[in-house]
Design a protein around this motif. Structure first.
Motif, PDB file in Angstrom:
ATOM      1  N   SER A  74      -0.114  62.556 -40.888  1.00  0.00           N
ATOM      2  CA  SER A  74      -0.823  62.782 -42.148  1.00  0.00           C
ATOM      3  C   SER A  74      -1.706  64.027 -42.115  1.00  0.00           C
ATOM      4  O   SER A  74      -2.033  64.576 -43.172  1.00  0.00           O
ATOM      5  CB  SER A  74      -1.661  61.554 -42.514  1.00  0.00           C
ATOM      6  N   ASP A  77      -0.298  67.041 -44.068  1.00  0.00           N
ATOM      7  CA  ASP A  77      -0.204  67.056 -45.528  1.00  0.00           C
ATOM      8  C   ASP A  77      -1.570  67.183 -46.213  1.00  0.00           C
ATOM      9  O   ASP A  77      -1.638  67.351 -47.431  1.00  0.00           O
ATOM     10  CB  ASP A  77       0.574  65.850 -46.062  1.00  0.00           C
ATOM     11  N   HIS A  79      -3.832  65.190 -47.082  1.00  0.00           N
ATOM     12  CA  HIS A  79      -4.291  64.169 -48.033  1.00  0.00           C
ATOM     13  C   HIS A  79      -5.068  63.054 -47.351  1.00  0.00           C
ATOM     14  O   HIS A  79      -5.883  62.385 -47.985  1.00  0.00           O
ATOM     15  CB  HIS A  79      -3.112  63.577 -48.806  1.00  0.00           C
ATOM     16  N   ASN A  80      -4.789  62.817 -46.070  1.00  0.00           N
ATOM     17  CA  ASN A  80      -5.484  61.802 -45.288  1.00  0.00           C
ATOM     18  C   ASN A  80      -5.623  62.316 -43.867  1.00  0.00           C
ATOM     19  O   ASN A  80      -4.767  63.057 -43.376  1.00  0.00           O
ATOM     20  CB  ASN A  80      -4.698  60.482 -45.258  1.00  0.00           C
ATOM     21  N   SER A 101      -7.611  60.142 -49.359  1.00  0.00           N
ATOM     22  CA  SER A 101      -7.579  60.714 -50.718  1.00  0.00           C
ATOM     23  C   SER A 101      -8.272  62.073 -50.760  1.00  0.00           C
ATOM     24  O   SER A 101      -9.060  62.359 -51.663  1.00  0.00           O
ATOM     25  CB  SER A 101      -8.205  59.746 -51.720  1.00  0.00           C
ATOM     26  N   VAL A 103      -8.909  65.787 -51.520  1.00  0.00           N
ATOM     27  CA  VAL A 103      -8.521  66.808 -52.499  1.00  0.00           C
ATOM     28  C   VAL A 103      -9.326  68.056 -52.152  1.00  0.00           C
ATOM     29  O   VAL A 103     -10.475  68.204 -52.570  1.00  0.00           O
ATOM     30  CB  VAL A 103      -8.793  66.356 -53.946  1.00  0.00           C
TER      31      VAL A 103
END
Length: 199
Positions: A74, A77, A79-80, A101, A103
């Motif tokens: 992860s 990516d 995101h996490n 989560s 951003v």
């Protein structure tokens, strides 16, 4: 369509580097998960108290290894991001902490954590949360971290408040648990806020 507001944190800020090891006061570290931690993860998820607050159950060490593979992947990516909380000397896993989560463009993420039964009431979650929040604000450049927990989870509420995560409200019937829907407290800490106390 171009945005009038620049990204708070540029895309790629996390993925272009290795997931860091973050020192935690009191002989702890926050470090990336390794497959050898599967036994500790499986053991943690056999604990009735941890099961009360989590929807997932690890049925085997093999399943826990699969989770660790997901957690490790992860990072790329953005995101996490998941870390083990471990004893600095022995490398024994005493908990988990995560940014979820994420951003980057908005400079926001949600923090989540759990500790092994034998590590509770020793300030492990508080110290790890302080270290991760400091890294997220100072090194990454995030602006806001959120933390949610069931209103019935008083221990998690104490950790949040102790670390400067102000209570912002209650999200009604927002968290599905094994015994039904729970109201969830929403806490947040903004860059520049400080913990009210260190444990």
């Amino acid at each position: 369509m171009p945005s009038k507001i620049p990204d708070v944190v540029a895309p790629g800020t996390l993925a272009r580097g290795e997931q860091p090891v973050i020192p935690v006061p009191g002989d702890l570290v926050i470090r990336p998960w390794v497959l050898a931690d599967a036994g500790a993860v499986y053991k943690a998820f056999q604990d009735p108290l941890l099961q009360r607050w989590h929807a997932r159950v690890a049925d085997s060490e093999s399943e826990a290894r699969g989770w660790i593979e997901e957690w490790r992947a992860s990072w790329a990516d953005e995101h996490n991001a998941y870390w083990a909380i471990a004893a600095a000397g022995s490398d024994e896993v005493v908990g988990r902490i995560a940014l979820k989560s994420v951003v980057l463009a908005d400079g926001q993420a949600e923090v989540a954590y759990w500790t092994m039964p034998e590590a509770r009431r020793r300030g492990v979650a508080s110290r790890a949360l302080t270290a991760l929040a400091g890294w997220a604000f100072d090194e990454v450049g995030l602006h806001r971290l959120e933390l949610t927990h069931s209103t019935a989870n008083e221990a998690s509420c104490r950790v949040a408040l102790r670390n400067g995560f102000a209570t912002e409200g209650t999200k009604r019937s927002a968290g599905p648990h094994e015994d039904g829907w729970h109201d969830m407290h929403l806490h947040a800490r903004i860059k520049g806020d400080g913990p009210t106390a260190l444990v």
